[in-house]
Design a protein around this motif. Structure first.
Motif, short mmCIF file in Angstrom:
data_model
loop_
_atom_site.label_atom_id
_atom_site.label_comp_id
_atom_site.label_asym_id
_atom_site.label_seq_id
_atom_site.Cartn_x
_atom_site.Cartn_y
_atom_site.Cartn_z
N THR A 349 0.92 -0.88 0.10
CA THR A 349 0.18 0.19 0.16
C THR A 349 0.54 1.19 0.32
N GLU A 350 1.93 1.46 1.02
CA GLU A 350 3.06 2.76 1.10
C GLU A 350 3.52 2.55 -0.12
N ASN A 362 -7.55 6.76 -3.38
CA ASN A 362 -7.11 6.58 -1.97
C ASN A 362 -7.72 4.74 -2.25
N ILE A 363 -5.93 4.67 -1.70
CA ILE A 363 -5.51 3.85 -1.36
C ILE A 363 -5.54 3.56 -0.12
N ARG A 364 -5.83 2.08 -0.17
CA ARG A 364 -5.99 1.79 1.44
C ARG A 364 -6.04 0.34 2.44
N VAL A 369 -6.75 -7.15 3.77
CA VAL A 369 -7.40 -6.09 3.17
C VAL A 369 -6.70 -5.34 2.13
N VAL A 370 -6.35 -4.93 0.71
CA VAL A 370 -6.54 -4.04 0.30
C VAL A 370 -7.43 -3.59 -0.82
N VAL A 407 -10.72 -2.02 -7.04
CA VAL A 407 -9.93 -2.67 -6.94
C VAL A 407 -9.55 -2.86 -5.75
N TYR A 408 -9.82 -4.22 -5.53
CA TYR A 408 -8.89 -5.03 -4.16
C TYR A 408 -8.84 -6.45 -4.25
N ILE A 409 -7.69 -6.53 -2.93
CA ILE A 409 -7.86 -8.21 -3.14
C ILE A 409 -7.86 -8.74 -1.23
#
Ligand SMILES: *Cc1c(COP(=O)(O)O)cnc(C)c1O
Length: 439
Positions: A349-350, A362-364, A369-370, A407-409
């Motif tokens: 994420t960083e 909105n990277i979170r 969960v990312v 998009v998520y994982i």
């Protein structure tokens, strides 16, 4: 005829338009983190097959336990009968739950788990009113009828669970059939005073508040803070509103703690579980309830019974699968792997944030969960970028299924760190590709 043609002739798929959808991929086998298709191609299941799988596909230990149970007792009516897998599962679950829960009610899936919670909450107030009426205590007993819920919430696809979910394209065709709900935004520092005002105003007519703690799933993987939820819950509880935590998705480690409510100080009165409950092997729902609610149903008056049940309530195979999944979840190696996923996710994420990718927003991250948005086209579940990303990921041996442009994982906990790196690499490559579509 091949499987795709046979499928097309007879199957109606969930959440899938008949036209303009790619043909579904026949999966012939699952193995750990992999889904394997007819041609033997392997895909890393980076979304845990709709958020259910915890320990990998076709896990030999869970399979063995289900097989053994199937040879002993596969199903029995759960009214007037009971069985050990159901009892043992309740005994083991109750002490793990965040809060002081006293009883487990079983059903079939996430939608029924929330449906049961809503019905219990409404009937709680009904039972109390009927009781005081009969005893002549209260001439105008309150039957609280309203439900409080969050915007962007998703609690399932049955009518009750749809009603308490945000009005969205999922529910568009049914809006006139859905019951009235007071919707509020998830809390922020700025809006908290306003939210409290709404609750102060409506509070004494509200039967229950249903919420996905910290992470709203199908509404777009949206996050909000535990301390703000706590503040809101304090106000809600002041009005004796029943608090229902829908942990159907967040339960069993997804957020880095066993339950998302464990990040909070104020605990719910009802908690709903499904998805990861059986490790993602069998359908099962749980609605856990505190004793003060159960007590309103303990009566000589038979009308106060909770008249709800499903043919397969507490199916012994599903309960056994859940027990086997708990065994695996309690292993140190599983806890360690969850920690590793959380750590790698944090770094990933960083890295995404530093990349300053033009289309990323909105990277979170919360636990395993990312999520992030791709700024291209509309902010909607119908954004066609979802299908593009799925296709590009599959080519790289990774299965992703964005919610529109979100998009998520959400990987199974058994994923190897090298496999997780493959997922990250696929995402980075795809992002580079959609930024320069000519490539
Ligand atoms: C998936 C989900 C549901 C519905 O569960 P189903 O098993 O699909 O019926 C309910 N609540 C939340 C938070 C979910 O993510």
């Amino acid at each position: 005829m091949n499987l795709q043609d046979r499928d097309k002739a007879v199957i109606w798929h969930p959440f899938t338009p008949f036209k303009h959808s790619p043909a579904p991929i026949p999966i012939v086998r699952g193995e750990g983190v992999y889904l394997i298709d007819e041609q033997g191609r392997r895909y890393i299941d980076a979304i845990s097959s709709w958020w259910v799988n915890l320990h990998g596909h076709a896990h030999p230990y869970i399979a063995e336990r289900i097989y053994r149970q199937a040879n002993i007792l596969e199903q029995v009516i759960f009214a007037g009968f009971t069985h050990e897998p159901a009892i043992e599962l309740a005994e083991r679950l109750l002490p793990k739950l965040p809060g002081d829960f006293s009883k487990i009610f079983y059903s079939d899936n996430g939608s029924t788990a929330t449906e049961v919670a809503i019905k219990m909450a409404l009937q709680f107030w009904w039972n109390r009113a009927v009781g005081s009426q009969k005893a002549g205590i209260d001439s105008q007993p309150t039957k609280r009828k309203k439900i409080l819920a969050f915007n962007d919430s998703y609690h399932g696809d049955t009518f009750g669970s749809m009603s308490v979910s945000d009005r969205s394209i999922f529910t568009l065709a049914f809006h006139d059939k859905l019951f009235e709900v007071v919707f509020i935004n998830t809390p922020s520092r700025e809006n908290l005073p306003l939210l409290k005002q709404v609750i102060e105003k409506e509070g004494d007519g509200i039967a229950a508040f249903i919420y996905e703690p910290l992470l709203q799933g199908a509404g777009g993987m949206k996050l909000y803070e535990a301390d703000l939820l706590d503040e809101l819950l304090v106000t809600v509880k002041k009005h004796n509103i029943i608090c229902i935590a829908d942990e159907v998705m967040t339960g069993f480690g997804r957020t880095g703690k066993l339950f998302a409510s464990a990040y909070c100080k104020v605990q719910p009165d009802i908690i709903c579980l499904s998805k990861g409950l059986t490790g993602g092997t069998m359908a099962l729902g749980v609605t856990a309830v505190v004793s003060s609610i159960v007590d309103a149903f303990v009566s000589d008056d038979k009308l106060k019974t909770f008249f709800h049940g499903h043919s397969f309530t507490a199916n012994p195979l599903a309960c056994t699968a859940a027990l086997a999944s708990l065994d695996l979840l309690e292993k140190e190696s599983c806890e360690a792997n969850i920690e590793n996923i959380v750590q790698l996710n944090t770094e990933f994420t960083e890295g995404l944030r530093k990349s300053k990718h033009a289309l990323l927003k909105n990277i979170r991250q919360l636990g395993t969960v990312v999520a992030f948005e791709i700024e291209q086209g509309e902010n909607s579940y119908l954004n066609s970028i979802a299908a593009v990303i799925t296709e590009k990921a599959l080519k790289r041996g990774v299965y992703l299924r964005p919610l529109g442009n979100t998009v998520y994982i959400m990987p199974p906990y058994c994923i190897g760190m090298d496999q997780l790196e493959l997922v990250y690499t696929a995402i980075k490559e795809i992002l580079a590709e959609i930024q320069t579509p000519s490539l």
